[in-house]
Design a protein around this motif. Structure first.
Motif, mmCIF file in Angstrom:
data_model
loop_
_atom_site.group_PDB
_atom_site.id
_atom_site.type_symbol
_atom_site.label_atom_id
_atom_site.label_comp_id
_atom_site.label_asym_id
_atom_site.label_seq_id
_atom_site.Cartn_x
_atom_site.Cartn_y
_atom_site.Cartn_z
ATOM 1 N N TYR A 212 -5.474 1.127 11.263
ATOM 2 C CA TYR A 212 -4.197 1.230 10.556
ATOM 3 C C TYR A 212 -3.978 0.040 9.618
ATOM 4 C CZ TYR A 212 -2.659 5.164 13.461
ATOM 5 O OH TYR A 212 -2.534 6.386 14.062
ATOM 6 N N VAL A 213 -4.315 -1.159 10.084
ATOM 7 C CA VAL A 213 -4.129 -2.362 9.260
ATOM 8 C C VAL A 213 -5.049 -2.326 8.044
ATOM 9 C CG1 VAL A 213 -4.458 -4.864 9.174
ATOM 10 C CG2 VAL A 213 -3.275 -3.835 11.118
ATOM 11 N N LEU A 214 -6.325 -2.010 8.271
ATOM 12 C CA LEU A 214 -7.277 -1.949 7.162
ATOM 13 C C LEU A 214 -6.909 -0.845 6.184
ATOM 14 C CD1 LEU A 214 -10.696 -2.475 9.017
ATOM 15 C CD2 LEU A 214 -9.433 -4.121 7.613
ATOM 16 N N GLY A 215 -6.482 0.294 6.721
ATOM 17 C CA GLY A 215 -6.114 1.404 5.853
ATOM 18 C C GLY A 215 -4.881 1.108 5.027
ATOM 19 N N ARG A 216 -3.850 0.580 5.662
ATOM 20 C CA ARG A 216 -2.575 0.351 4.975
ATOM 21 C C ARG A 216 -2.644 -0.768 3.952
ATOM 22 N NH1 ARG A 216 2.474 1.837 5.310
ATOM 23 N NH2 ARG A 216 4.132 0.443 4.637
ATOM 24 N N HIS A 217 -3.332 -1.855 4.277
ATOM 25 C CA HIS A 217 -3.279 -3.044 3.423
ATOM 26 C C HIS A 217 -4.506 -3.227 2.530
ATOM 27 C CE1 HIS A 217 0.365 -4.447 5.388
ATOM 28 N NE2 HIS A 217 -0.200 -4.221 6.569
ATOM 29 N N PHE A 218 -5.576 -2.492 2.809
ATOM 30 C CA PHE A 218 -6.793 -2.712 2.019
ATOM 31 C C PHE A 218 -7.358 -1.402 1.459
ATOM 32 C CE2 PHE A 218 -6.502 -6.221 5.034
ATOM 33 C CZ PHE A 218 -6.620 -7.305 4.178
ATOM 34 N N LEU A 219 -7.767 -0.481 2.321
ATOM 35 C CA LEU A 219 -8.483 0.715 1.868
ATOM 36 C C LEU A 219 -7.634 1.604 0.970
ATOM 37 C CD1 LEU A 219 -11.011 2.439 1.924
ATOM 38 C CD2 LEU A 219 -10.201 3.469 4.066
ATOM 39 N N LEU A 220 -6.447 1.990 1.431
ATOM 40 C CA LEU A 220 -5.615 2.906 0.648
ATOM 41 C C LEU A 220 -5.146 2.294 -0.672
ATOM 42 C CD1 LEU A 220 -3.493 4.583 3.493
ATOM 43 C CD2 LEU A 220 -5.472 5.511 2.291
ATOM 44 N N PRO A 221 -4.614 1.060 -0.676
ATOM 45 C CA PRO A 221 -4.186 0.474 -1.954
ATOM 46 C C PRO A 221 -5.347 0.276 -2.929
ATOM 47 C CG PRO A 221 -3.201 -0.705 -0.120
ATOM 48 C CD PRO A 221 -4.248 0.192 0.466
ATOM 49 N N PHE A 222 -6.552 0.042 -2.405
ATOM 50 C CA PHE A 222 -7.702 -0.156 -3.277
ATOM 51 C C PHE A 222 -8.201 1.164 -3.848
ATOM 52 C CE2 PHE A 222 -12.354 -0.092 -3.725
ATOM 53 C CZ PHE A 222 -12.524 -1.047 -4.711
ATOM 54 N N PHE A 223 -8.244 2.201 -3.012
ATOM 55 C CA PHE A 223 -8.836 3.471 -3.438
ATOM 56 C C PHE A 223 -7.908 4.264 -4.350
ATOM 57 C CE2 PHE A 223 -10.054 7.935 -2.962
ATOM 58 C CZ PHE A 223 -11.428 7.866 -3.118
ATOM 59 N N PHE A 224 -6.621 4.305 -4.013
ATOM 60 C CA PHE A 224 -5.674 5.106 -4.790
ATOM 61 C C PHE A 224 -4.938 4.244 -5.810
ATOM 62 C CE2 PHE A 224 -6.050 7.453 -0.746
ATOM 63 C CZ PHE A 224 -6.450 8.682 -1.236
ATOM 64 N N ARG A 225 -4.733 4.819 -6.992
ATOM 65 C CA ARG A 225 -4.034 4.083 -8.046
ATOM 66 C C ARG A 225 -2.564 3.905 -7.690
ATOM 67 N NH1 ARG A 225 -1.244 4.656 -12.966
ATOM 68 N NH2 ARG A 225 -0.866 6.863 -12.521
ATOM 69 N N GLN A 226 -1.967 4.945 -7.129
ATOM 70 C CA GLN A 226 -0.549 4.887 -6.774
ATOM 71 C C GLN A 226 -0.286 5.803 -5.593
ATOM 72 O OE1 GLN A 226 2.416 5.393 -9.976
ATOM 73 N NE2 GLN A 226 3.530 6.772 -8.640
ATOM 74 N N ILE A 227 0.503 5.326 -4.647
ATOM 75 C CA ILE A 227 0.937 6.145 -3.520
ATOM 76 C C ILE A 227 2.467 6.175 -3.544
ATOM 77 C CG2 ILE A 227 0.933 6.461 -1.016
ATOM 78 C CD1 ILE A 227 -1.634 4.834 -0.897
#
Length: 255
Positions: A39-54
């Motif tokens: 959850y930490v890696l996904g929320r703060h690193f993977l998702l913000p890096f992969f997607f331009r905007q959420i």
């Protein structure tokens, strides 16, 4: 030809539900180290890096207490990380449990899924033991994620919902009157059918459905009405999202 009244159907449905306890139970587990790390890696690193905007709309609709079923549309494998990302305001300190298709619990991916609270279900023929496990989780006040369409659909349309989610919710509420099960419709939309780096994501959270409002005595009829209302809400969220996207395109001047 034998005629069955509504009461007969209700009695048979009730009798079938009583066989749940006789079957070997389905189980799920949450790794005490892998889950918070993911959850930490996904929320703060993977998702913000992969997607331009959420973009998240409707966070105020998310319940913060009691048993909750999150019912999102299923558009990509990324949904498993985006759902807890969007629901962070209500799942803080709570482990999500995911009811996922059998195929998603196989191989290397399955190893992670099973340790992140996932347990398998056959969307065409859900076993009674699987539904029983879902009921037990709700009775314990857990947050359960169920993709009501039963699979991934990349055309952006809301497909017919499986009846299992309503039956499960009604079974939990009926077994403990006043339990307060809520079903939260969530629409997930990607700017591309197959998300890649730089894709935009929008997540629209709708008003929760109170399952207690659908407990009128006949599980079959109650489940049909609850499933229909959930489908309507998901379609409304999807339609609203399409209007926003079309409005954005209309604002872009012709070059």
């Amino acid at each position: 030809m034998e005629l069955h009244t509504s009461a007969n159907i209700c009695q048979k449905t009730s009798a079938n539900s009583q066989t749940i306890a006789k079957l070997a139970p389905t189980t799920s587990q949450v790794s005490p180290w892998l889950t918070p790390l993911a959850y930490v890696l996904g929320r703060h690193f993977l998702l913000p890096f992969f997607f331009r905007q959420i973009r998240i709309v409707g966070e105020e609709h998310m319940p913060t207490t009691g048993p909750i079923i999150l019912a999102p549309t299923h558009r990509a494998r990324w949904d498993a990380l985006l759902v807890p990302y969007a629901a962070s305001c209500c799942v803080a300190g709570r482990d999500l449990r995911f009811m996922v298709t059998i195929s998603e619990c196989q191989g290397f991916q399955g190893w992670f899924v099973r340790r992140l609270g996932g347990f398998p279900v056959d969307p065409k023929r859900p076993s009674i033991s699987t539904l029983r496990h879902g009921v037990e989780l709700l009775q314990q006040g857990k947050t359960l994620v169920i993709f009501p369409e039963g699979g991934i659909y990349r055309d952006g349309e809301v497909h017919p919902l499986k009846p299992g989610i309503a039956r499960l919710a009604l079974s939990a509420e009926s077994s403990h009157p006043g339990l307060g099960v809520k079903i939260v419709p969530i629409n997930i939309n990607y700017s591309q059918p197959y998300p890649n780096w730089g894709t935009d994501v929008s997540i629209h959270i709708g008003s929760p459905l109170s399952v207690a409002d659908y407990t009128h005595g006949c599980v079959k009829q109650d489940a049909k009405r609850l499933t229909g209302d959930l489908a309507k809400m998901l379609q409304q969220l999807s339609h609203h999202e399409s209007e926003i996207i079309n409005h954005r395109f209309a604002e872009v001047p012709n070059s």
